[in-house]
Design a protein around this motif. Structure first.
Motif, PDB file in Angstrom:
ATOM      1  N   HIS A  54      34.626  49.148  11.726  1.00  0.00           N
ATOM      2  CA  HIS A  54      33.906  48.281  12.676  1.00  0.00           C
ATOM      3  C   HIS A  54      33.422  49.072  13.890  1.00  0.00           C
ATOM      4  O   HIS A  54      34.173  49.296  14.841  1.00  0.00           O
ATOM      5  N   HIS A  56      29.521  50.159  16.222  1.00  0.00           N
ATOM      6  CA  HIS A  56      28.127  49.794  16.481  1.00  0.00           C
ATOM      7  C   HIS A  56      27.326  51.032  16.858  1.00  0.00           C
ATOM      8  O   HIS A  56      27.824  51.891  17.583  1.00  0.00           O
ATOM      9  N   LYS A 172      28.251  39.911   8.034  1.00  0.00           N
ATOM     10  CA  LYS A 172      28.845  39.843   9.371  1.00  0.00           C
ATOM     11  C   LYS A 172      28.428  38.512   9.954  1.00  0.00           C
ATOM     12  O   LYS A 172      27.232  38.245  10.145  1.00  0.00           O
ATOM     13  N   HIS A 233      38.325  41.369  15.080  1.00  0.00           N
ATOM     14  CA  HIS A 233      38.889  41.199  16.429  1.00  0.00           C
ATOM     15  C   HIS A 233      40.207  40.424  16.428  1.00  0.00           C
ATOM     16  O   HIS A 233      40.512  39.696  17.375  1.00  0.00           O
ATOM     17  N   ASP A 287      35.348  49.519  17.434  1.00  0.00           N
ATOM     18  CA  ASP A 287      34.304  48.625  17.958  1.00  0.00           C
ATOM     19  C   ASP A 287      33.581  49.342  19.115  1.00  0.00           C
ATOM     20  O   ASP A 287      33.281  48.753  20.153  1.00  0.00           O
ATOM     21  N   TRP A 290      27.645  51.367  20.790  1.00  0.00           N
ATOM     22  CA  TRP A 290      26.909  50.432  21.654  1.00  0.00           C
ATOM     23  C   TRP A 290      25.869  51.106  22.535  1.00  0.00           C
ATOM     24  O   TRP A 290      26.017  51.121  23.775  1.00  0.00           O
TER      25      TRP A 290
HETATM   26 ZN   LIG Z   1      31.758  44.617  17.124  1.00  0.00          ZN
END
Ligand SMILES: [Zn+2]
Length: 344
Positions: A54, A56, A172, A233, A287, A290
């Motif tokens: 997971h 990004h 997702k 999460h 995670d 970004w």
């Molecule tokens: Zn995420």
């Protein structure tokens, strides 16, 4: 652990993952191994190697009404992300699962470009994100039926995303807290319908145990196996009893908040699962990443390294064996992403 030792160690994990499954290859009798779609083509299930489940590359939180490829310069994003993926490859990681959904900055072409340039396998997704009070849902998500939404996702699974020919490896979705809103419940049903046709696993952004359990109920009612569900999460739920509840029903439990300030907590969460015989259902990731569309230079890009530089050493200090680390970083991701039943 020195860099060399770590590389050798992770290389060993990768080699072990590629070996044919022995008598403990649970689940293969029932469901034949299938290929997994990466942004550069299909790979055989069980060949993903060390995998971050997971992460990004890019996100745009502007909302479904304004999100657009014209809001960023793909070359600039490519240049920003490239060194981070190279670093990841140097750390021994072979596969990155990119969890940015449609209407939130999913760009399959960008992912393919990055994968080609770094040899890190990247997986992308289909599905819609109903969390954040529906800000990232397109208008048709509210008016169409679950069957119509599933038809859109199945189309992507079979024909590829937009006109790229790039096929998603998983769904997702995302939901707000329980009780699930009408549209969030519809997304879960659409995911179950899509699973029935494609077998793609369902990763769902879910921050509370009560919402996760409601999703499990909905999936069951719609005829999808709960081993197809990844509770994304799960670490956001502070009461660990919920993790065991969801695991006992067959779901994958994903603690994807590994960061410099949360290493210890994530070790505790994983250890709690291990102590209860559920290590075979745990997934871990950062995670991170970004590139934020709309912020100068994409804002502060978070690297994908803590899991390798700090979390794995912390697991070993807490008594985890090499085999158990391999379970977390290689076996479980491969199993979850190829739709196999967890070891439990
Ligand atoms: Zn995420």
């Amino acid at each position: 652990m020195s860099v060399i030792t770590r590389r050798t160690f992770l290389a060993t994990l990768g080699a072990a993952a590629s070996a044919p499954r022995g008598p403990h290859g649970f689940g293969l009798g029932k469901q034949s191994p299938r290929s997994i779609q990466t942004v550069t083509g299909a790979v055989e299930a069980g060949r993903l190697g060390v995998t971050l489940v997971h992460e990004h590359v890019m996100v745009d939180f502007v909302g479904a009404d304004r999100v657009s490829a014209s809001r960023y310069d793909q070359d600039q994003v490519f240049k920003t992300v490239l060194p981070h993926l190279r670093q990841l490859r140097d750390l021994g990681c072979e596969t990155l699962v990119e969890c940015t959904p449609a209407f939130l900055g999913r760009d399959a072409r960008l992912l393919r470009r990055l994968s080609d340039a770094t040899a890190v396998r990247i997986l992308t997704n289909t599905g819609y994100y109903g969390a954040a009070k529906d800000k990232h849902l397109p208008p048709h998500a509210f008016t169409e039926t679950a069957e119509q939404l599933a038809a859109r996702w199945i189309q992507e699974a079979e024909q590829g995303v937009d006109d790229t020919g790039i096929k998603p490896a998983f769904m997702k979705i995302g939901v707000d807290e329980a009780p699930l809103s009408e549209v969030d419940a519809k997304l879960v049903r659409a995911a179950a319908l899509t699973w029935r046709r494609t077998g793609l696993p369902i990763a769902s952004h879910t921050t509370t145990g009560s919402a996760a359990l409601q999703e499990l109920d909905l999936l069951e009612q719609a005829g999808a196996p709960l081993s197809a569900f990844i509770w994304v999460h799960a670490h956001a739920e502070r009461d660990v009893a919920w993790h065991l509840r969801a695991a006992s029903r067959g779901a994958w439990i994903e603690f994807d908040g590994v960061a410099p300030d949360s290493v210890e907590r994530h070790v505790d969460l994983v250890k709690h699962m291990k102590d209860n015989g559920r290590l075979g259902q745990v997934l871990v990731s950062h995670d991170a990443g970004w590139y934020h569309v709309g912020e100068p230079g994409g804002g502060q890009f978070r690297p994908y390294d803590t899991l390798f530089t700090r979390f794995v050493p912390a697991l070993k200090a807490a008594g985890f064996s090499d085999t158990e680390v391999q379970t977390l970083l290689v076996d479980n991701p491969g199993r979850a992403l190829s739709g196999q039943i967890p070891r439990g």
